[in-house]
Enzyme design. Structure first.
Site, PDB file in Angstrom:
ATOM      1  N   ASN A   1       0.804  -1.223   0.000  1.00  0.00           N
ATOM      2  CA  ASN A   1       0.000   0.000   0.000  1.00  0.00           C
ATOM      3  C   ASN A   1       0.840   1.278   0.000  1.00  0.00           C
ATOM      4  O   ASN A   1       0.428   2.297  -0.523  1.00  0.00           O
ATOM      5  CB  ASN A   1      -0.962   0.009   1.193  1.00  0.00           C
ATOM      6  CG  ASN A   1      -0.323  -0.442   2.479  1.00  0.00           C
ATOM      7  OD1 ASN A   1       0.242  -1.532   2.554  1.00  0.00           O
ATOM      8  ND2 ASN A   1      -0.385   0.388   3.502  1.00  0.00           N
TER       9      ASN A   1
ATOM     10  N   CYS B   1       1.984   9.343  13.324  1.00  0.00           N
ATOM     11  CA  CYS B   1       2.298  10.194  14.472  1.00  0.00           C
ATOM     12  C   CYS B   1       1.848   9.481  15.735  1.00  0.00           C
ATOM     13  O   CYS B   1       0.673   9.416  16.034  1.00  0.00           O
ATOM     14  CB  CYS B   1       1.570  11.514  14.324  1.00  0.00           C
ATOM     15  SG  CYS B   1       2.182  12.761  15.434  1.00  0.00           S
TER      16      CYS B   1
HETATM   17  N1  PLP Z   1      -4.538  -4.464   3.170  1.00  0.00           N
HETATM   18  C1  PLP Z   1      -3.951  -3.443   2.533  1.00  0.00           C
HETATM   19  C2  PLP Z   1      -2.739  -3.696   1.702  1.00  0.00           C
HETATM   20  C3  PLP Z   1      -4.469  -2.148   2.663  1.00  0.00           C
HETATM   21  O1  PLP Z   1      -3.881  -1.134   2.034  1.00  0.00           O
HETATM   22  C4  PLP Z   1      -5.601  -1.953   3.482  1.00  0.00           C
HETATM   23  C5  PLP Z   1      -6.144  -0.600   3.697  1.00  0.00           C
HETATM   24  O2  PLP Z   1      -5.444   0.391   3.620  1.00  0.00           O
HETATM   25  C6  PLP Z   1      -6.179  -3.052   4.110  1.00  0.00           C
HETATM   26  C7  PLP Z   1      -5.616  -4.305   3.933  1.00  0.00           C
HETATM   27  C8  PLP Z   1      -7.368  -2.927   5.006  1.00  0.00           C
HETATM   28  O3  PLP Z   1      -8.536  -2.705   4.260  1.00  0.00           O
HETATM   29  P1  PLP Z   1      -9.841  -2.113   4.975  1.00  0.00           P
HETATM   30  O4  PLP Z   1      -9.588  -0.658   5.175  1.00  0.00           O
HETATM   31  O5  PLP Z   1     -10.939  -2.345   3.994  1.00  0.00           O
HETATM   32  O6  PLP Z   1     -10.024  -2.859   6.222  1.00  0.00           O
END
Ligand code: PLP
Length: 399
Positions: free
Chosen positions: A152, A328
């Site tokens: 992410n 933070c």
């Molecule tokens: N996995 C990854 C790689 C993510 O980027 C995120 C959310 O940012 C999640 C899981 C979690 O998803 P959710 O916000 O739908 O619980």
């Protein structure tokens, strides 16, 4: 908000108008509980049936029964991990990576307290997984390997098919869970070709609303439910189905499939334009992922010797949304665990910014950021305590 430039699509996305339109009847006219017996309920039951078929196709799964609707990516991941481990109570070893999302990493920390041993596989300076380390870590007692498809923060894509082959070679009994939240709608997902047992997505990352997700669980993998109650989702996930959101998820998946080409060409072109503009015009900028293979919408850039939070505040003043890798916590700025695992130098780790684009990002958006960012960085550089180092860097880059 007027004049908003939203470059934080890995955090969440705008709901597509067509998705909202598809959902609306299920709040108003077709609000029946799909489990009810009367004819009125048949419409919502049918909507879920069709949505399941669409998500099956989105994953190229073999069977609709392999799709479980959930509330989000975090729930899907928790269900996959706990569900698999509960079915294999005699095995106490898990392999994952150091750069997983908190919904996976924090669960593993809890599981360690419950008696599991977890191996956290490292990445190189571009954020690419160490496959040799992963192969070494898998043994007879490994119940689960869990690896994200794309990160992410950096967008770096992991070689899921290769990892599946390694698992089969080392221990065919080991289950393989993939957090695919950051690839849905960006690159195609084919669970059969990838060779995964479980795979999770979340609607709000690809223009469906927040509050809906899905888990693929192949027919060879048996899970215990996380939520116990009624018989919904074939007894795997209790709770009255969230019909409008499930319809929205399916509509978003349909639209995303049509947009995959656009993602890999136009969104990528705009991302590359933004990235090369920044690297060309700002001497203390570095691309944190080097030449790693990435999803088309993400760039993570370190601005050396300055603070990321200051950059974000200046961008925000101009209506530009991006995000930093830092969280933070208790007054101190803790650099991101992902950038730390990549050994991003301390000079750049605090000044790292993620820009994540979407199909709604325009050429004008990118041109505007490329126009204003050098001035913002210059302003912040002036108050940096590292003036000698910055002067050296400027000389080095010939700028
Ligand atoms: N996995 C990854 C790689 C993510 O980027 C995120 C959310 O940012 C999640 C899981 C979690 O998803 P959710 O916000 O739908 O619980």
């Amino acid at each position: 908000m007027e004049n908003l430039i939203y470059l934080d699509n890995n955090a969440t996305t705008r709901v597509d108008d067509k998705v909202l339109e598809a959902m609306l009847p299920y709040f108003k006219e077709e609000y029946a509980n799909p489990s009810s017996m009367y004819d009125f309920a048949k419409h919502s039951g049918r909507a879920i049936f069709e949505a399941r078929g669409i998500i099956k196709d989105f994953f190229n799964a073999a069977n609709e029964k392999e799709i479980i609707f959930t509330s989000c990516g975090s729930e899907s991941a928790n269900m996959a991990i706990r569900g698999v481990l509960n079915m294999n109570k005699n095995k106490k070893h898990i392999v994952t990576t150091k750069v997983e999302h908190a919904c996976v990493l924090n669960l593993y920390q809890t599981l360690e307290k419950e008696g599991y041993t977890v191996d956290y596989i490292g990445v190189n300076s571009n954020g690419e997984i160490d496959l040799a380390q992963l192969e070494d870590a898998i043994h007879f007692d490994t119940a689960l390997v869990s690896v994200m498809y794309a990160n992410n923060e950096t967008g770096v894509i992991f070689p899921i098919q290769k990892i599946a082959e390694i698992i089969k070679r080392k221990n065919p009994q080991t289950k393989f869970f993939v957090d695919a939240v950051q690839v849905a709608g960006k690159i195609p997902i084919d669970v059969q070709e990838l060779g995964v047992d479980l795979l999770s997505i979340s609607g709000h990352k690809f223009h469906a609303p927040k509050g809906v997700g899905a888990l693929y669980c192949n027919s060879k993998t048996i899970l215990t439910p996380l939520i116990i109650g009624g018989h919904q989702e074939r007894g795997k996930r209790a709770g009255t189905e969230n019909v409008p959101y499930i319809v929205g998820l399916a509509k978003a998946a349909e639209i995303a499939t049509d947009f995959l080409k656009y993602e890999s060409t136009e969104v990528k072109r705009l991302r590359d334009k933004l990235e090369s503009g920044i690297l060309k015009n700002i001497y203390n900028a570095r691309l944190n992922t080097g030449a790693a293979y990435r999803v088309p919408n993400t760039t993570n850039i370190g601005f050396e010797y300055i603070e990321g939070e200051l950059i974000l505040l200046h961008l925000s003043d101009l209506g530009i949304c991006a995000s930093s890798g830092s969280a933070c916590t208790s007054g101190s700025l803790e650099p991101s665990h992902v950038l730390r695992a990549m050994n991003v130098p301390f000079t750049a780790i605090h000044g790292s910014i993620r820009f994540s684009l979407s199909k709604y990002t325009t050429e004008k958006d990118v041109d505007y950021v490329n126009e204003v960012l050098p001035g913002i960085i210059e302003k912040i550089r002036l108050i940096s305590p590292y003036q000698d180092e910055l002067a050296e860097l400027k000389k080095l880059k010939n700028m």
